[in-house]
Motif scaffolding. Structure first.
Motif, PDB file in Angstrom:
ATOM      1  N   SER A 258       0.860  -1.184   0.000  1.00  0.00           N
ATOM      2  CA  SER A 258       0.000   0.000   0.000  1.00  0.00           C
ATOM      3  C   SER A 258       0.898   1.236   0.000  1.00  0.00           C
ATOM      4  CB  SER A 258      -0.909  -0.005   1.235  1.00  0.00           C
ATOM      5  OG  SER A 258      -0.138   0.023   2.418  1.00  0.00           O
ATOM      6  N   GLU A 326     -12.565  -1.402   4.831  1.00  0.00           N
ATOM      7  CA  GLU A 326     -13.865  -1.771   4.310  1.00  0.00           C
ATOM      8  C   GLU A 326     -14.244  -3.156   4.858  1.00  0.00           C
ATOM      9  OE1 GLU A 326     -15.676   0.289   2.618  1.00  0.00           O
ATOM     10  OE2 GLU A 326     -14.121   1.839   2.336  1.00  0.00           O
ATOM     11  N   LYS A 331      -9.011  -0.563   1.622  1.00  0.00           N
ATOM     12  CA  LYS A 331      -9.198   0.144   0.360  1.00  0.00           C
ATOM     13  C   LYS A 331      -8.239   1.330   0.293  1.00  0.00           C
ATOM     14  CE  LYS A 331     -12.648   2.521  -2.486  1.00  0.00           C
ATOM     15  NZ  LYS A 331     -14.061   2.980  -2.558  1.00  0.00           N
ATOM     16  N   ASP A 333      -7.457   4.782  -1.674  1.00  0.00           N
ATOM     17  CA  ASP A 333      -8.057   5.820  -2.503  1.00  0.00           C
ATOM     18  C   ASP A 333      -6.927   6.653  -3.118  1.00  0.00           C
ATOM     19  OD1 ASP A 333      -9.645   7.630  -3.763  1.00  0.00           O
ATOM     20  OD2 ASP A 333     -10.316   8.665  -1.946  1.00  0.00           O
TER      21      ASP A 333
END
Length: 492
Positions: A258, A326, A331, A333
């Motif tokens: 991430s 989530e 998640k 963005d």
């Protein structure tokens, strides 16, 4: 009105040379030119090698790497040109053999056996070469056993064709499988930010991986490019300094699943130790970021680069969070990947903050005064030693002990040091230590009493003349009451 355009680096100014335009408004300055970068945002290095001279032969010695490093348009041009020249050369060799044997004139004679059947001209010789090279074999043109030179040329053609295929096709395969395109899916934030993190001024930027495939053994490094002049007068236009992004703690080894925020703590060892919000307006530097790792799918090493100039570093900003939880997964963005927001940040450099902290500390002045008082006390003791050695031996015997004044001053110096050390303590501890029944005060009064008794005895042993000069049997006998009280308070 005539104007003279003057170029100063990347800045352009318009200077008026007319004396009659006093009533006209001053001309507007041209906008500042684009900052010349050493490394572009896409990772391309703006470096061109010129005046190599005889060093160009080094590129030919490593021809394979040279072809791989060429741009695609030149690579394709060399690929097509090499095959075209090789085919025309080999077709010409077959045509020369047919011409020298006279096969072109007797090709339609059924009783004549040519070197290559059904070769009448150069196009037919070229078709025979293509059929042989591509192993198509239509069966209409073929080599006969009456042509030994044709057999030798066929062997040479097979070997040369294999070499050319291996070289060019291998070059194209390496060119297509290079992980440069994989680096395009590694993102860097458009700006870097400076703000407080964990109580320390920190330089931060963000990196991210757009693909689901991981980067194995991902590692990040940072270089600061800045011009400087050495004490010897040597000018370094692109001096490279290392920015620590966690080498000592292992934080430079990334688990890039991430987006991550890379941090450089600004301390006394950092090149940005003197950097403040005000000095950033005049400084010129470039931060080069290098991200390396192994592509999981191909196993090849990939490197992505970017850079940040001084106008791309935002003082007092922080990055927006991009990860949210989530149902059953995290998640990311990426719409907020480059977004920042302002946070309270001191505009001073780390060096200025440390100096202000030292100036505001209440423990500095007592410490300095303690050192001065101790030095002065030592100087007084040394002076007394010199005076004692200059006295006659009779007076030294009359005083009883030669080292008595020295010990007395040492005891008084220790009391003064205690007073200064109590001044360094907090107010509560000073109040506790100043209680009238304190054991230290009692001990101090006993020591002063013991000190005063030998003093009176030593004065009593002096001759009458010296006793008159000293003021009688006791030194404090002729003093007023207020001075005697002050004298006693001084020792207690």
């Amino acid at each position: 009105m005539s104007a003279l355009r003057r170029k100063l680096g990347d800045d352009y100014q318009v200077v008026s040379t007319s004396a009659s335009g006093a009533g006209l408004p001053p001309p507007r300055a041209a906008p500042r030119g684009k900052r010349q970068r050493f490394v572009d945002k896409n990772g391309r290095c703006n470096v061109q090698h010129g005046n190599l001279g005889g060093e160009t032969s080094r590129y030919l010695s490593d021809l394979f790497t040279t072809l791989v490093d060429l741009k695609w348009r030149w690579n394709l041009f060399i690929f097509i040109l090499t095959y075209t020249v090789a085919w025309l050369f080999m077709a010409s060799m077959w045509w020369v053999i047919a011409y020298m044997r006279g096969d072109l004139n007797k090709a339609h004679d059924d009783s004549y056996t040519p070197c290559v059947a059904n070769v009448y001209n150069f196009p037919s010789a070229f078709l025979f070469f293509i059929e042989t090279e591509a192993t198509i074999g239509y069966g209409y043109r073929y080599i006969t056993d009456k042509c030994p030179e044709g057999i030798i040329l066929f062997l040479f053609q097979s070997i040369l064709g294999s070499i050319v295929d291996a070289f060019l096709i291998g070059c194209m395969f390496i060119k297509m499988s290079q992980p440069k395109k994989r680096a395009e899916t590694l993102m860097f934030s458009e700006h870097a930010a400076i703000s407080m993190r964990d109580g320390k001024l920190t330089l931060m930027f963000r990196v991210g991986n757009l693909r689901n495939s991981h980067m194995v053994s991902a590692q990040i490094r940072c270089k600061l490019l800045k011009s400087r002049q050495t004490p010897e007068g040597e000018f370094l236009p692109l001096d490279q300094l290392e920015l620590d992004v966690g080498f000592s703690t292992g934080a430079d080894q990334l688990f890039l699943v991430s987006p991550l925020t890379i941090c450089h703590v600004i301390d006394s060892k950092s090149p940005f130790y003197d950097l403040s919000q005000r000095s950033m307006q005049t400084e010129q530097f470039e931060i080069v970021v290098i991200l390396e790792g192994i592509v999981e799918t191909t196993g090849m090493t990939c490197q992505a680069r970017t850079s940040y100039t001084e106008d791309e570093v935002l003082w007092g900003h922080r990055f927006f969070p991009v990860i949210s939880l989530e149902e059953g997964f995290f998640k990311v963005d990426y719409s907020q990947f480059h977004a920042t927001f302002e946070v309270p940040t001191p505009p001073y450099s780390v060096k200025e903050q440390e100096e202000m902290l030292l100036m505001s500390s209440p423990l500095i002045a007592p410490a300095v005064s303690n050192s001065k008082e101790r030095n002065s006390s030592v100087e007084c003791l040394d002076g007394l030693d010199e005076v004692g050695t200059k006295l006659p031996s009779k007076l030294q015997k009359i005083t009883g002990r030669e080292d008595f004044p020295k010990k007395l001053l040492r005891m008084s110096s220790t009391t003064s040091e205690k007073a200064y050390s109590m001044g360094d303590l907090p107010m509560k501890l000073q109040r506790i230590s100043s209680v009238p029944g304190n054991s230290e005060e009692k001990l101090g009064s006993k020591t002063t009493k013991m000190m005063s008794d030998p003093m009176s005895q030593s004065v009593a042993e002096l001759p009458p003349k010296l006793q008159k000069l000293s003021g009688g049997g006791r030194m404090e006998g002729n003093l007023p009451p207020k001075l005697r009280k002050m004298n006693s308070d001084r020792f207690t």
